[in-house]
Write a protein that holds these residues in place. Sequence first.
Motif, PDB file in Angstrom:
ATOM      1  N   SER A 557       9.013  -8.414  -1.158  1.00  0.00           N
ATOM      2  CA  SER A 557       8.643  -8.784  -2.523  1.00  0.00           C
ATOM      3  C   SER A 557       7.156  -8.593  -2.770  1.00  0.00           C
ATOM      4  CB  SER A 557       9.004 -10.255  -2.783  1.00  0.00           C
ATOM      5  OG  SER A 557       8.226 -11.111  -1.965  1.00  0.00           O
ATOM      6  N   ARG A 558       6.815  -8.489  -4.046  1.00  0.00           N
ATOM      7  CA  ARG A 558       5.432  -8.544  -4.503  1.00  0.00           C
ATOM      8  C   ARG A 558       5.352  -9.523  -5.666  1.00  0.00           C
ATOM      9  NH1 ARG A 558       0.571  -4.307  -5.637  1.00  0.00           N
ATOM     10  NH2 ARG A 558       0.666  -4.391  -3.378  1.00  0.00           N
ATOM     11  N   SER A 559       4.528 -10.567  -5.492  1.00  0.00           N
ATOM     12  CA  SER A 559       4.265 -11.535  -6.557  1.00  0.00           C
ATOM     13  C   SER A 559       2.863 -11.284  -7.077  1.00  0.00           C
ATOM     14  CB  SER A 559       4.381 -12.961  -6.025  1.00  0.00           C
ATOM     15  OG  SER A 559       5.682 -13.219  -5.547  1.00  0.00           O
ATOM     16  N   GLU A 560       2.738 -11.065  -8.388  1.00  0.00           N
ATOM     17  CA  GLU A 560       1.451 -10.721  -8.988  1.00  0.00           C
ATOM     18  C   GLU A 560       1.082 -11.704 -10.091  1.00  0.00           C
ATOM     19  OE1 GLU A 560       1.382  -5.822  -8.620  1.00  0.00           O
ATOM     20  OE2 GLU A 560       1.750  -6.801 -10.560  1.00  0.00           O
ATOM     21  N   LYS A 561      -0.176 -12.069 -10.123  1.00  0.00           N
ATOM     22  CA  LYS A 561      -0.750 -12.742 -11.289  1.00  0.00           C
ATOM     23  C   LYS A 561      -1.632 -11.701 -11.954  1.00  0.00           C
ATOM     24  CE  LYS A 561      -1.632 -17.101 -11.432  1.00  0.00           C
ATOM     25  NZ  LYS A 561      -2.178 -18.479 -11.293  1.00  0.00           N
ATOM     26  N   THR A 562      -1.284 -11.314 -13.176  1.00  0.00           N
ATOM     27  CA  THR A 562      -1.897 -10.131 -13.782  1.00  0.00           C
ATOM     28  C   THR A 562      -3.105 -10.427 -14.655  1.00  0.00           C
ATOM     29  OG1 THR A 562      -0.304 -10.272 -15.601  1.00  0.00           O
ATOM     30  CG2 THR A 562       0.287  -8.872 -13.739  1.00  0.00           C
ATOM     31  N   ASN A 563      -3.317 -11.673 -15.050  1.00  0.00           N
ATOM     32  CA  ASN A 563      -4.473 -11.976 -15.912  1.00  0.00           C
ATOM     33  C   ASN A 563      -5.002 -13.372 -15.592  1.00  0.00           C
ATOM     34  OD1 ASN A 563      -2.253 -13.288 -16.997  1.00  0.00           O
ATOM     35  ND2 ASN A 563      -2.974 -13.120 -19.108  1.00  0.00           N
ATOM     36  N   GLU A 564      -5.492 -13.550 -14.391  1.00  0.00           N
ATOM     37  CA  GLU A 564      -5.988 -14.846 -13.939  1.00  0.00           C
ATOM     38  C   GLU A 564      -7.278 -15.209 -14.667  1.00  0.00           C
ATOM     39  OE1 GLU A 564      -5.869 -17.061  -9.683  1.00  0.00           O
ATOM     40  OE2 GLU A 564      -6.720 -15.052  -9.720  1.00  0.00           O
ATOM     41  N   ARG A 565      -7.443 -16.505 -14.918  1.00  0.00           N
ATOM     42  CA  ARG A 565      -8.628 -16.972 -15.638  1.00  0.00           C
ATOM     43  C   ARG A 565      -9.871 -16.911 -14.752  1.00  0.00           C
ATOM     44  NH1 ARG A 565      -4.628 -20.458 -17.804  1.00  0.00           N
ATOM     45  NH2 ARG A 565      -4.844 -21.960 -16.105  1.00  0.00           N
TER      46      ARG A 565
END
Length: 725
Positions: A557-565
């Motif tokens: 799997s790949r878990s992504e956070k695409t627009n982190e603060r």
Amino acid sequence: MVKVDKRMSGGRAQVAKVALTGVALTMGMASHSVWAQSAGEQELPTVVVEGQKTAAQIGYKAEKTRVGKTKQALKDIPQAVTVVTEQLMKDKNADSLKEALRNVAGITFNAGEGGRIGDNINLRGYSAVGDLYLDNIRDYAQYNRETFNLQQIDVLKGASSMLFGRGSTGGVINQVSKTAQPVDSNEITVTGGSNSYKRATVDLNKAITDNVAFRLNAMDTKTTSERSGATSKRYGIAPTLTIGAGTQDEVNLSYYYLNENNVPDYGVPYVKGADGISRPLNVSTNRFYGLSNADYERNQTGIATASYTHLFSNDSSIKTTVRDAHYSRDLRATAPRFADRSILASAVTDSSVINRQRQARGAKEHQTAVQTDFNTKFETGRFKHEFLTGAEFVSERSNRWTNTNASVANPGTTVGNTDSSPALSSAYYSGFSRTNPNSYKAQSYGLYVQDTVEVAPKWKVLAGLRYDHLKANYKRDALGDLNLDIGALSGRAGVLYQPNDASTYYASYSTGFNSTAEAYQLDDRLVNTDPEKTRNMEIGAKFNLYGGRLGLRTSLSRSEKTNERNTDLASPDVYLLSGKRHTDALEFEVTGRITPKWDVFFNHAFMRAKIDNAAGTAAGTLGMTPRNTPRYTSSIWTTYKLPRGFTVGGGVEFVGKRFANDTNTTVVKGYTRVDAMAEYSVNKWLTVKLNVKNLFNRKYYEGVYTGHVLPGTSRSAEVSLVAKF
């Protein structure tokens, strides 16, 4: 006609409306079924009500889960799911959620941070603080969760906002409560062990009639610690009544109460080496730098739940759940910090001064939730459908404060002379007051729909969509009020190939979002900041071997956070949604029985996490590994039944090196912990069990935070006497 009392507050009125809508929908669909029968002079097909199969919960391999909002086989979920069964928790004497989750690969633990109380967990490298659930309803408060009333723990990995709403970047952890069953079954366990450990649990289940049952679970636990000063005291009770068990109409009424009174432990500080890397202070694990005569952690949790399930047929059902939960917490804790923050490890002596930084906060929180799920199966031509739709409404209220004593500071200590119980003036105890009060009120609702379609023999396609809306108001002392109003869509899609009953291959894509209020805190920068977005891409396979006794699972799997603060250096009054990071995970899992006498629970996760984009104040973290995300986590536990009533077992937990900050300048080394178990069944009513934790007495650190780290338990032994009748 049922009316909603207009004198109710807005939140209570909304809750009542949603509850009545769920009940009305149930009654309406039931009436429609009866009308259809009368009009067509036809008999409805016989409904076969399947009760909960105890056999499915025996051993380490679970067959079913409700983590997907409907009871379904694990093989039909196109995401990685790990289930910690009741038997596994009993065999390991896992008396807390944290201990039970040691069996789940990809999970790490954070130390108490910033005054935080209770369970603080990372899943696949992302914080899961807001992703803890109890029977599929968010259990959002800060407290230390127990296992005495848990049937199993389901861990669904990867973004899951389509099923659960905001949060769920790395996945969700769902606690499944015990329910009353129409059988007579009773169990009492008494345990004593190292560090004055004393625990008693009671599980009494009584069949009142063929379809009415009552169950009572209760617990009392007291223990000290090898870290001289930290203590834990807690007790709980959980009565449950089931009416209509095994019929078309089932009602479950339950209450859960947990009380804690602890002396919390924030571990030891870090100190910098000659290489510029900070590591945990190297002292004996029995050195406690808190204030055992002044620090405390007091939590109370009360959760009342009512659910109604109606079966229209073997393939169609509707369930409405109403919950009212109250939480209170109060904390005065000590976080150890070197007085000289620049001191090098080579210069540290027993006389080096450690400051006792005060962490003191409290809160009272109230949650009311209503959730309705409708499941059905039907066919359209040659396509077979498994359809889910539902609605959720949640009202949340929180009042929070800081415990302040400006007149008296915490006394300092030294590395070698901890003095955890120094003399304190009367002003120390009487001078605390509540300051910086703030309150939070929010209403949120979610609407979701999902369809799993068998498009061809052996092939299924899944698609789901959810809309969430959150409206919140924050009242802040002297800083002015803030309001938040956001909406978000989440999706889920998957393909399953099942060539036979024993094997499943799948690919899935799911999304999630983290609202600016996921931690129930808001500031001026967050008000106009859009939610962070996440996504999970996964392929995997699941197998049932040896006639279904043994389960095998693997996933990539790949878990992504695409627009982190990130904070904008040029405009510090706004956030940049420019950050990006990901975690790649390769997992393996084996659960079940290799032979009728040999049980095993094994899972392993290779994780490679990276901060891909960072700006503003986070620019120095670009390319680094996110905090508390080791390259690997692994655990194995196995038991074997010997002749004449003896059972032996043991296990190993592996956790790799972790960083305590995103700049990777503070390091916590990996560890290996070995546990063991021996059990003797005197007869079918009486069992004696010995558990030894950290058998080889290895020194290790498990709870990680930027400023301090919490040592794991030293070697300890626990003897349990189990009576069944």
